[in-house]
Every structure is written in C-alpha cells, then in structure tokens.
Design an enzyme around this catalytic site. Structure first.
Site, PDB file in Angstrom:
ATOM      1  N   ASP A  85       0.859  -1.180   0.000  1.00 25.30           N
ATOM      2  CA  ASP A  85       0.000   0.000   0.000  1.00 25.30           C
ATOM      3  C   ASP A  85       0.904   1.241   0.000  1.00 25.30           C
ATOM      4  OD1 ASP A  85      -2.413   1.593   0.526  1.00 25.30           O
ATOM      5  OD2 ASP A  85      -1.547   1.848   2.533  1.00 25.30           O
ATOM      6  N   ASP A 145      -0.316   5.245   0.803  1.00 20.26           N
ATOM      7  CA  ASP A 145      -0.607   6.229   1.854  1.00 20.26           C
ATOM      8  C   ASP A 145      -0.680   5.584   3.233  1.00 20.26           C
ATOM      9  OD1 ASP A 145      -0.727   8.101  -0.128  1.00 20.26           O
ATOM     10  OD2 ASP A 145      -2.911   8.264  -0.141  1.00 20.26           O
ATOM     11  N   ASP A 185      -1.926  -0.630   5.945  1.00 26.11           N
ATOM     12  CA  ASP A 185      -2.291  -0.009   7.223  1.00 26.11           C
ATOM     13  C   ASP A 185      -3.791   0.090   7.468  1.00 26.11           C
ATOM     14  OD1 ASP A 185      -2.587   2.020   5.193  1.00 26.11           O
ATOM     15  OD2 ASP A 185      -2.811   3.452   6.827  1.00 26.11           O
TER      16      ASP A 185
HETATM   17 MG   LIG Z   1      -3.084   3.184   3.426  1.00 35.72          MG
END
Ligand SMILES: [Mg+2]
Length: 270
Positions: A22, A24, A209
């Site tokens: 991922d 961001d 996240d």
């Molecule tokens: Mg993310």
C-alpha cells in the site's frame, strides 16, 4: 533514481520474493507523502531485483510517476484499490467503470447524495486542499477510471441507506485511511493473484495499514500491518496469532523500512 540502473530479471525467471505494498500511511508518510525513511530497504530490494508492486487507491496517473521515482516501472501496479491493473511500463489505462459509478450516484435521492462529496464533485484545487497534495498531484488524483473516493458527512444509518441504493448497481464501498471509496468490488487481493501467477508464484510479502489492505495482508505469505496513529488499529487478522502477520511499532515508511529490512535478512537476502 532511474529504472535503468539494474536490468531486472525477465518475468519467466521466478524472483526470490515479491512485495505488494500500500502507499498512503504505509510506504508514504500519512502527512508528508514522503517515502524517504524506507530508502534503505528499497535499495536492498532494487539490488536483489525483487519486484515491488505498488497497490493503492491512487489512480494510474498518480502511480506511474511515483513508480518511476521508486525505480519499479518494470513491475505492474495495482491502482484504484484493485479496480484496475497498470501494466509494467505503461503511463495510463482505459476503463469506463468511473462513468457508470458517477451515473449511479446521480440517481440517489438528493438528501443522501449531498452527504457524499466525491472527487468528481471537487475541483482540482479542492482535491488539493482536502488531500494536502500539490495541485498537479491532486489533478492526477482526479483522473479516475474505476472508483470514486470521497468524504462521508452523514450518520451510520444514512450511510446504510446510501449504500443500499448503490448496491442495486453492484457498487460497494470500502473505508480506506482517509476516504470512503466506491467501486464495483474488486480488491487489491484479486489483482495480487493475477500478478503472483505472472511471476510464477514466488514467496510474497504484503504491507498495509487500513481495512482495504486486509485481503492483501491475509493472502501474502508474510503480512506486515504498518502502525498508523491516525486511525483505529486493524482487528486481529487471520494468521496473526501464528506470526504470519506482524505489526510494526513505527508508523509509515519508518515502520516499512524496519519490517522489510528484517524480512529480507530472514530470507537470506543481502
Ligand atoms: Mg493506506
């Protein structure tokens, strides 16, 4: 950093590992969007010719330049949360999902529709303000082909009614680190299977996240949940109790770097 420094192994040679990440809040800092602290681990991955597959809610227009900066333009990338696949070397892809999504949104009763502010409802300036991205990056974030991220301003009951309307068009919603993203339901893990097969299914590492990373984290041989102080922690995931999935103490690219350096050493990669 350019892609020409190292000839990567052709796809018919199985790499020692493959990494799905991922962006961001994971490889990129939540606030500054910098990947700087992950450079030592990225250097090792480039030197070992390990493919790094960027997998993000970002558009092809956003990911292509970032992938070039990171030195992984010869790897495919997963765009718009798994709704699209950007081929190696390509700058953009075509798709008409976005047009169908926007048409479905316009059929929703106004009392609910106004509670969702999608990127398609914003100017590039407004996207820049909302995302804290520089204007040019914000304009690229608005070049959507498959999915629509946006802010939800209503209650839980209202969101249920909103999603009910969209479900009649087979549209589903995922909550990412920042936005509620509407799409026709393909996940990062769906594209991951396609890419794994292309690379002859090497051992895989996935890092993320947020809830939209869960399938990817659970599909990989090793999952790494990157600490994100800006959101509630992910629930315990399948395989976490056995150590197949770990959590970092550090957030963003610093956590990414620490976990990746350890995993590379564990796999005997210099
Ligand atoms: Mg993310």
């Amino acid at each position: 950093m350019t892609d020409s420094r190292l000839p990567r192994k052709p796809m018919n040679q199985t790499p020692a590992l493959i990494v799905f990440t991922d962006l961001d809040g994971t490889l990129l800092d939540h606030d500054s969007y910098s990947h700087g602290p992950a450079e030592p681990a990225l250097d090792r991955l480039r030197a070992a010719q390990i493919p790094v597959i960027l997998a993000s809610s970002k558009t092809a227009a956003e990911i292509a330049p970032l992938r070039a900066t990171l030195g992984f333009s010869d790897c495919p990338a997963i765009v718009e949360n798994g709704a699209g696949l950007l081929p190696a070397g390509a700058d953009d892809i075509e798709g008409d999902d976005y047009v169908r999504l926007r048409a479905a949104l316009e059929e929703i009763p106004n009392t609910l529709r106004t509670l969702f502010t999608g990127f398609g409802d914003m100017t590039a300036d407004q996207i820049a303000q909302d995302t804290s991205l520089p204007l040019r990056d914000a304009a690229n974030a608005g070049k959507r082909k498959f999915s629509e991220p946006g802010r939800w301003h209503g209650t839980d009951d209202q969101i249920a009614a909103f999603l009910d309307h969209l479900s009649t068009h087979s549209i589903t919603a995922r909550q990412g680190g920042r936005y509620l993203t509407l799409s026709f339901g393909q996940t990062k893990a769906d594209q991951m299977q396609t890419i794994l097969a292309r690379y002859n299914s090497p051992k895989s590492i996935a890092l993320g996240d947020a809830p939209n990373d869960i399938e990817m984290l659970e599909t990989a041989d090793h999952g790494v949940i990157i600490h994100n102080p800006h959101r509630a922690p992910l629930p315990p995931l399948a395989g976490e109790d056995k150590g197949r999935i770990q959590r970092t103490k550090l957030s963003g690219p610093a956590g990414w770097n620490a976990a990746m350096q350890q995993l590379l050493s564990d796999h005997g990669i210099d």
